[in-house]
Design an enzyme around this catalytic site. Structure first.
Site, PDB file in Angstrom:
ATOM      1  N   LYS A 118       0.839  -1.202   0.000  1.00  0.00           N
ATOM      2  CA  LYS A 118       0.000   0.000   0.000  1.00  0.00           C
ATOM      3  C   LYS A 118       0.879   1.259   0.000  1.00  0.00           C
ATOM      4  O   LYS A 118       0.706   2.143  -0.834  1.00  0.00           O
ATOM      5  CB  LYS A 118      -0.926   0.007   1.226  1.00  0.00           C
ATOM      6  CG  LYS A 118      -1.943   1.120   1.159  1.00  0.00           C
ATOM      7  CD  LYS A 118      -2.623   1.381   2.474  1.00  0.00           C
ATOM      8  CE  LYS A 118      -1.814   2.367   3.277  1.00  0.00           C
ATOM      9  NZ  LYS A 118      -2.464   2.854   4.477  1.00  0.00           N
ATOM     10  N   ASP A 136      -6.461   0.487   0.678  1.00  0.00           N
ATOM     11  CA  ASP A 136      -6.658   0.572   2.126  1.00  0.00           C
ATOM     12  C   ASP A 136      -8.099   0.162   2.427  1.00  0.00           C
ATOM     13  O   ASP A 136      -8.816  -0.316   1.544  1.00  0.00           O
ATOM     14  CB  ASP A 136      -6.340   1.984   2.645  1.00  0.00           C
ATOM     15  CG  ASP A 136      -7.400   2.988   2.209  1.00  0.00           C
ATOM     16  OD1 ASP A 136      -8.242   2.647   1.352  1.00  0.00           O
ATOM     17  OD2 ASP A 136      -7.401   4.107   2.735  1.00  0.00           O
TER      18      ASP A 136
END
Ligand code: SF4
Length: 237
Positions: A118, A136
């Site tokens: 991420k 996310d």
């Protein structure tokens, strides 16, 4: 589906024009910001970053700092001890293995302590103009509700979205869905009545009734975005 996706991203980019909260221009700053923002409100991280970067403006100064010195600048956010340890180790690796620079590939980025896919994806998109999708909790929830994916983990969602979304549009995904998820497609009762893509969404339990205080809610969303931008500007300065 492809046309739906492009149309949705186009509309959302029009509604949410600002970059992501942790797009802090310079790669070192962006990497630190995203690492610190894990399970912490972006506003809290942005508030401490000006003093943090004054003390540690580059990987070299951060690598030389003691754990106590770094912790003292992070104590207002959650898990600050672990985060201090990670960013010190990250800075040391940048200095020792990457000539003091943030690397530009996914494989190299995820070797850095505290950096997962991420964080690496945000850095690749924000700093190096690459195509990537940072997933996310917001991106996971919203893309499932929209019906683009049927996945339960960030890893599977990222893999599915990378196949589904044209590389040209991939950098937009995280930017707009984090904001949509934060302000409109809320985890509990979504504000579908204010959603720019409600006609393109597959969610069965849409909440389309506009509440009496809709104007107040809209003004509050704008205020929160403005505050976030002001905080972000202070870190980039
Ligand atoms: S219509 Fe509702 S559920 Fe669908 S993306 Fe918009 S806010 Fe989320």
């Amino acid at each position: 589906m492809e046309k739906h996706i492009q149309e949705a991203l186009r509309r959302l980019a029009k509604r949410f024009k600002n970059p992501g909260a942790m797009e802090l221009g310079e790669p070192f700053r962006t990497t630190v910001g995203v690492i610190l923002s894990a399970r912490t409100r972006d506003e809290q991280v942005l508030k401490l970053l000006p003093a943090f970067f004054k003390a540690f403006p580059n990987p070299q100064t951060l690598a030389k700092a003691t754990q106590a010195q770094v912790e003292s600048k992070l104590s207002t956010i959650g898990m600050y001890k672990q985060k201090a340890k990670n960013i010190r180790a990250m800075a040391a690796m940048l200095v020792n293995e990457f000539d003091g620079k943030v690397p530009q590939t996914m494989d190299e980025l995820v070797r850095l302590p505290g950096v997962g896919r991420k964080t690496a994806s945000v850095v690749l998109v924000a700093c190096f103009g690459a195509s990537a999708i940072a997933v996310d909790t917001h991106v996971l929830r919203v893309t499932n509700r929209l019906g683009w994916v049927k996945t339960r983990t960030p890893e599977k969602t990222e893999a599915a979205l990378l196949k589904l979304v044209d590389p040209k549009f991939q950098p937009t995904v995280n930017r707009v869905f984090v904001k949509l998820g934060r302000y409109i497609c809320l985890p509990g009762k979504p504000r579908c009545w204010d959603c720019p893509v409600k006609d393109l969404c597959a969610y069965q339990k849409k909440n389309l009734v506009e509440p009496k205080d809709a104007a107040v809610i809209r003004a509050d969303i704008e205020r929160r975005e403005r505050v976030m931008e002001e905080l972000r500007d202070k870190v980039i300065e």
